[in-house]
Scaffold this motif. Sequence first.
Motif, PDB file in Angstrom:
ATOM      1  N   ALA A  34      62.082  11.561 -60.985  1.00  0.00           N
ATOM      2  CA  ALA A  34      62.545  13.025 -61.580  1.00  0.00           C
ATOM      3  C   ALA A  34      61.174  13.584 -61.668  1.00  0.00           C
ATOM      4  O   ALA A  34      60.714  14.857 -61.601  1.00  0.00           O
ATOM      5  N   TYR A  35      60.192  12.750 -62.468  1.00  0.00           N
ATOM      6  CA  TYR A  35      58.867  13.187 -62.830  1.00  0.00           C
ATOM      7  C   TYR A  35      58.027  13.774 -61.540  1.00  0.00           C
ATOM      8  O   TYR A  35      57.321  14.749 -61.522  1.00  0.00           O
ATOM      9  N   TRP A  36      58.057  12.878 -60.422  1.00  0.00           N
ATOM     10  CA  TRP A  36      57.207  13.048 -59.385  1.00  0.00           C
ATOM     11  C   TRP A  36      57.965  14.313 -58.426  1.00  0.00           C
ATOM     12  O   TRP A  36      57.062  14.887 -57.686  1.00  0.00           O
ATOM     13  N   GLY A  37      59.054  14.277 -58.413  1.00  0.00           N
ATOM     14  CA  GLY A  37      59.912  15.434 -58.046  1.00  0.00           C
ATOM     15  C   GLY A  37      59.241  16.707 -58.416  1.00  0.00           C
ATOM     16  O   GLY A  37      59.331  17.620 -57.828  1.00  0.00           O
ATOM     17  N   TYR A  38      59.286  16.656 -59.832  1.00  0.00           N
ATOM     18  CA  TYR A  38      58.685  17.675 -60.671  1.00  0.00           C
ATOM     19  C   TYR A  38      57.069  18.213 -60.186  1.00  0.00           C
ATOM     20  O   TYR A  38      56.750  19.252 -59.989  1.00  0.00           O
ATOM     21  N   ARG A  39      56.388  17.114 -60.082  1.00  0.00           N
ATOM     22  CA  ARG A  39      54.986  17.195 -59.720  1.00  0.00           C
ATOM     23  C   ARG A  39      54.842  17.742 -58.223  1.00  0.00           C
ATOM     24  O   ARG A  39      53.906  18.631 -58.078  1.00  0.00           O
ATOM     25  N   GLY A  40      55.512  17.231 -57.674  1.00  0.00           N
ATOM     26  CA  GLY A  40      55.884  17.702 -56.268  1.00  0.00           C
ATOM     27  C   GLY A  40      56.134  19.246 -55.954  1.00  0.00           C
ATOM     28  O   GLY A  40      55.660  19.696 -54.783  1.00  0.00           O
ATOM     29  N   ALA A  41      56.846  19.797 -56.820  1.00  0.00           N
ATOM     30  CA  ALA A  41      57.284  21.051 -56.682  1.00  0.00           C
ATOM     31  C   ALA A  41      55.867  21.887 -57.500  1.00  0.00           C
ATOM     32  O   ALA A  41      56.344  23.368 -57.693  1.00  0.00           O
ATOM     33  N   THR A  69      56.114  16.923 -72.740  1.00  0.00           N
ATOM     34  CA  THR A  69      57.549  17.642 -72.847  1.00  0.00           C
ATOM     35  C   THR A  69      58.376  17.142 -71.554  1.00  0.00           C
ATOM     36  O   THR A  69      59.550  16.802 -71.590  1.00  0.00           O
ATOM     37  N   THR A  70      57.685  17.053 -70.430  1.00  0.00           N
ATOM     38  CA  THR A  70      58.270  16.857 -69.340  1.00  0.00           C
ATOM     39  C   THR A  70      58.664  15.303 -69.245  1.00  0.00           C
ATOM     40  O   THR A  70      59.911  15.084 -68.636  1.00  0.00           O
ATOM     41  N   ILE A  71      57.810  14.590 -69.596  1.00  0.00           N
ATOM     42  CA  ILE A  71      58.248  13.202 -69.576  1.00  0.00           C
ATOM     43  C   ILE A  71      59.416  13.056 -70.416  1.00  0.00           C
ATOM     44  O   ILE A  71      60.148  12.083 -70.041  1.00  0.00           O
ATOM     45  N   ALA A  72      59.385  13.662 -71.821  1.00  0.00           N
ATOM     46  CA  ALA A  72      60.603  13.260 -72.514  1.00  0.00           C
ATOM     47  C   ALA A  72      61.899  13.994 -71.952  1.00  0.00           C
ATOM     48  O   ALA A  72      62.821  13.186 -72.086  1.00  0.00           O
ATOM     49  N   CYS A  73      61.802  14.853 -71.277  1.00  0.00           N
ATOM     50  CA  CYS A  73      62.936  15.442 -70.452  1.00  0.00           C
ATOM     51  C   CYS A  73      63.388  14.322 -69.430  1.00  0.00           C
ATOM     52  O   CYS A  73      64.856  14.394 -69.560  1.00  0.00           O
ATOM     53  N   VAL A  74      62.686  13.909 -68.661  1.00  0.00           N
ATOM     54  CA  VAL A  74      63.135  13.243 -67.598  1.00  0.00           C
ATOM     55  C   VAL A  74      63.516  11.700 -68.306  1.00  0.00           C
ATOM     56  O   VAL A  74      64.196  11.039 -67.557  1.00  0.00           O
TER      57      VAL A  74
END
Length: 357
Positions: A59-66, A73-78
Amino acid sequence: MRSPIERANLVSRVEEALSVFLTKQRDRLTRIDAALTPIADSAEMFILGGGKRIRPAFAYWGYRGAGGADDDTTIACVASLELLQASALIHDDLMDDSDTRRGEPSVHRRFANRHSTENWAGPAEEFGAASAILLGDLCMTWSDELFSGAGMPAERISAARDDFDAMRTEVCAGQFLDVLNQVQRDNSIERALKVARYKSAKYTIERPLLMGAALAGGSDRLREIYSAYGLPLGEAFQLRDDVLGVFGDPEQTGKPAGDDLREGKHTFLIASAYQASDQAGRRLLDGSLGDPELSDSGIEALRELITATGALATTEERIDRLADQSAQALRDGKEFIADEAAVVLDDLADAAVRRSL
């Protein structure tokens, strides 16, 4: 990922986010009643006591790839995906009547043991089962709470909500089909692959990637690339898990050798063996698969059959084909993925198939 240090750093950040969240939930529970302390203890032991953090990583690297920027905050979300995973595993162990998870007593066994130690009234097994059901439900609830409340902008959470909700429905659907297979003794390859897709493939890799893309406002084209990469990789990941469930080293899997055979899992590996077996082989499968008292010699006989029929080789070949398909999809879509993320996703794919995450 590009180095063990980078991988450990992401895992550490996910675990810190989970620790902070679980501390808050402990306070909430114990304010209700001190008798809920064992629930908080078990949640922390189960969630923080192991796991590869695979779903948050995708999920994190999908986010970074976009194009998403790194932040806590993103870390907590994923990290919310680990709570969903905990729910699934706690319930899965109960349904499979598994004694252990990661080398430790499963949640229902832990609560049953507590019941026996305290000499409480009623059957210990029923108390253990009820406790595991409730803790699994609680983890599912908490996954939504952390996903929605981690601090991401409301419009980004809204954009990712469809994938998050679909993922939870799909994993439950896949789990039911898995249970149904065992009672119906469905040995078809088609059903085995459908279970693999919905119980694990989509939930482990494809949906986390899509969720990450949505959190960063990723394009429809990027979502197509992520699905083309993530779905075959997720299936390969599950098929590798199925092989380990029969042939794996308990020191690595954290479960007794051949546990999937005693539980009667009708996987692609087993379906392939059934299809390739003669009448004697099918009688052996019918008579031994799903026997909770299956001896070590019985497990070895099934392993020999699976190998002799070519089912193990067939499964390994399918894993290789799926991994190649996933890698090709990533190469074809590389121009749409942020450079660093593309490199990491390539490394994650290799680690997922080799189970070195």
